[in-house]
Design a protein around this motif. Structure first.
Motif, PDB file in Angstrom:
ATOM      1  N   ALA A  29       0.851  -1.190   0.000  1.00 34.05           N
ATOM      2  CA  ALA A  29       0.000   0.000   0.000  1.00 34.05           C
ATOM      3  C   ALA A  29       0.884   1.235   0.000  1.00 34.05           C
ATOM      4  CB  ALA A  29      -0.891   0.006   1.237  1.00 34.05           C
ATOM      5  N   TYR A  30       0.415   2.273  -0.677  1.00 31.12           N
ATOM      6  CA  TYR A  30       1.112   3.556  -0.731  1.00 31.12           C
ATOM      7  C   TYR A  30       0.210   4.594  -0.084  1.00 31.12           C
ATOM      8  CZ  TYR A  30       4.218   0.997  -3.680  1.00 31.12           C
ATOM      9  OH  TYR A  30       5.112   0.047  -4.137  1.00 31.12           O
ATOM     10  N   LEU A  31       0.716   5.197   0.989  1.00 29.97           N
ATOM     11  CA  LEU A  31      -0.057   6.130   1.796  1.00 29.97           C
ATOM     12  C   LEU A  31       0.644   7.476   1.839  1.00 29.97           C
ATOM     13  CD1 LEU A  31      -0.331   3.419   4.455  1.00 29.97           C
ATOM     14  CD2 LEU A  31      -2.364   4.373   3.392  1.00 29.97           C
ATOM     15  N   LYS A  32      -0.146   8.553   1.802  1.00 25.75           N
ATOM     16  CA  LYS A  32       0.421   9.903   1.816  1.00 25.75           C
ATOM     17  C   LYS A  32      -0.112  10.648   3.029  1.00 25.75           C
ATOM     18  CE  LYS A  32      -0.829  12.854  -1.412  1.00 25.75           C
ATOM     19  NZ  LYS A  32      -0.924  13.658  -2.632  1.00 25.75           N
ATOM     20  N   VAL A  61      -7.472  -0.042   2.811  1.00 30.18           N
ATOM     21  CA  VAL A  61      -6.608  -0.575   3.859  1.00 30.18           C
ATOM     22  C   VAL A  61      -7.228  -0.242   5.210  1.00 30.18           C
ATOM     23  CG1 VAL A  61      -4.491  -0.393   2.502  1.00 30.18           C
ATOM     24  CG2 VAL A  61      -5.154   1.514   3.972  1.00 30.18           C
ATOM     25  N   VAL A  62      -6.831  -0.998   6.234  1.00 27.86           N
ATOM     26  CA  VAL A  62      -7.259  -0.729   7.600  1.00 27.86           C
ATOM     27  C   VAL A  62      -6.007  -0.348   8.392  1.00 27.86           C
ATOM     28  CG1 VAL A  62      -8.357  -1.638   9.685  1.00 27.86           C
ATOM     29  CG2 VAL A  62      -9.165  -2.363   7.416  1.00 27.86           C
ATOM     30  N   LEU A  63      -6.055   0.819   9.037  1.00 28.72           N
ATOM     31  CA  LEU A  63      -4.952   1.345   9.840  1.00 28.72           C
ATOM     32  C   LEU A  63      -5.410   1.528  11.272  1.00 28.72           C
ATOM     33  CD1 LEU A  63      -4.065   4.192   7.360  1.00 28.72           C
ATOM     34  CD2 LEU A  63      -2.532   2.317   7.904  1.00 28.72           C
ATOM     35  N   SER A  64      -4.468   1.507  12.216  1.00 29.23           N
ATOM     36  CA  SER A  64      -4.769   1.848  13.605  1.00 29.23           C
ATOM     37  C   SER A  64      -3.544   2.512  14.208  1.00 29.23           C
ATOM     38  CB  SER A  64      -5.148   0.609  14.418  1.00 29.23           C
ATOM     39  OG  SER A  64      -4.004  -0.154  14.724  1.00 29.23           O
ATOM     40  N   TYR A  65      -3.735   3.133  15.367  1.00 29.31           N
ATOM     41  CA  TYR A  65      -2.590   3.607  16.136  1.00 29.31           C
ATOM     42  C   TYR A  65      -1.847   2.369  16.639  1.00 29.31           C
ATOM     43  CZ  TYR A  65      -3.973   8.450  15.987  1.00 29.31           C
ATOM     44  OH  TYR A  65      -4.269   9.712  15.551  1.00 29.31           O
ATOM     45  N   LEU A  66      -0.591   2.516  17.014  1.00 32.33           N
ATOM     46  CA  LEU A  66       0.211   1.372  17.445  1.00 32.33           C
ATOM     47  C   LEU A  66      -0.394   0.635  18.625  1.00 32.33           C
ATOM     48  CD1 LEU A  66       3.866   2.691  17.036  1.00 32.33           C
ATOM     49  CD2 LEU A  66       2.578   1.150  15.552  1.00 32.33           C
ATOM     50  N   ASP A  67      -1.133   1.339  19.481  1.00 32.01           N
ATOM     51  CA  ASP A  67      -1.750   0.678  20.635  1.00 32.01           C
ATOM     52  C   ASP A  67      -3.086   0.013  20.278  1.00 32.01           C
ATOM     53  OD1 ASP A  67      -3.488   2.825  20.404  1.00 32.01           O
ATOM     54  OD2 ASP A  67      -3.069   3.643  22.391  1.00 32.01           O
ATOM     55  N   GLY A  68      -3.467   0.048  19.003  1.00 26.24           N
ATOM     56  CA  GLY A  68      -4.690  -0.610  18.554  1.00 26.24           C
ATOM     57  C   GLY A  68      -5.921   0.273  18.558  1.00 26.24           C
ATOM     58  N   THR A  69      -5.806   1.519  19.015  1.00 31.12           N
ATOM     59  CA  THR A  69      -6.958   2.416  19.046  1.00 31.12           C
ATOM     60  C   THR A  69      -7.064   3.170  17.720  1.00 31.12           C
ATOM     61  OG1 THR A  69      -5.675   4.242  19.951  1.00 31.12           O
ATOM     62  CG2 THR A  69      -6.739   2.783  21.532  1.00 31.12           C
ATOM     63  N   GLY A  70      -8.189   3.817  17.520  1.00 29.92           N
ATOM     64  CA  GLY A  70      -8.356   4.687  16.359  1.00 29.92           C
ATOM     65  C   GLY A  70      -8.370   3.961  15.038  1.00 29.92           C
ATOM     66  N   GLN A  71      -8.866   2.735  15.000  1.00 32.47           N
ATOM     67  CA  GLN A  71      -8.885   1.971  13.756  1.00 32.47           C
ATOM     68  C   GLN A  71      -9.691   2.706  12.692  1.00 32.47           C
ATOM     69  OE1 GLN A  71      -9.194  -2.248  14.250  1.00 32.47           O
ATOM     70  NE2 GLN A  71     -10.439  -2.438  12.425  1.00 32.47           N
ATOM     71  N   ARG A  72      -9.155   2.733  11.472  1.00 31.37           N
ATOM     72  CA  ARG A  72      -9.805   3.450  10.370  1.00 31.37           C
ATOM     73  C   ARG A  72      -9.597   2.704   9.064  1.00 31.37           C
ATOM     74  NH1 ARG A  72      -7.712   8.777   7.353  1.00 31.37           N
ATOM     75  NH2 ARG A  72      -9.450   8.968   5.936  1.00 31.37           N
ATOM     76  N   THR A  73     -10.661   2.613   8.260  1.00 31.98           N
ATOM     77  CA  THR A  73     -10.555   2.058   6.918  1.00 31.98           C
ATOM     78  C   THR A  73     -10.404   3.222   5.946  1.00 31.98           C
ATOM     79  OG1 THR A  73     -11.930   0.166   7.489  1.00 31.98           O
ATOM     80  CG2 THR A  73     -11.735   0.702   5.141  1.00 31.98           C
ATOM     81  N   VAL A  74      -9.393   3.149   5.099  1.00 32.75           N
ATOM     82  CA  VAL A  74      -9.109   4.201   4.128  1.00 32.75           C
ATOM     83  C   VAL A  74      -9.252   3.606   2.741  1.00 32.75           C
ATOM     84  CG1 VAL A  74      -7.400   5.888   3.333  1.00 32.75           C
ATOM     85  CG2 VAL A  74      -7.452   5.227   5.737  1.00 32.75           C
TER      86      VAL A  74
END
Length: 78
Positions: A29-32, A61-74
């Motif tokens: 994945a390429y993210l900006k 893609v599905v991203l989250s903060y390193l601690d697993g919070t704030g999950q977001r689908t982009v």
């Protein structure tokens, strides 16, 4: 007055600009970010030292903060 609403983590500001499979079939994945910096990542990889790429789909893609919070689908372009 009612108690203030609990605040969660700030939104993840990355945009998905592209997806491709490398010669070995691994999805990339390429993210900006808002400054224009582009990151290339595979599933499980840390992006920008703050986020983890959890899953790569066909157009998102599905991203989250390193601690697993704030999950977001982009989605692509979004």
């Amino acid at each position: 007055p009612p108690p203030p609403m609990p605040m969660g983590p700030p939104p993840i500001p990355l945009k998905l600009t592209g997806l491709m499979a490398d010669p070995y079939g691994k999805a990339r994945a390429y993210l900006k970010d808002p400054t224009g910096t582009v990151f290339e990542a595979v599933e499980g990889q840390v992006v920008d030292g703050r986020y983890r790429l959890l899953k790569i789909g066909t157009s998102s893609v599905v991203l989250s903060y390193l601690d697993g919070t704030g999950q977001r689908t982009v989605t692509l372009g979004g």
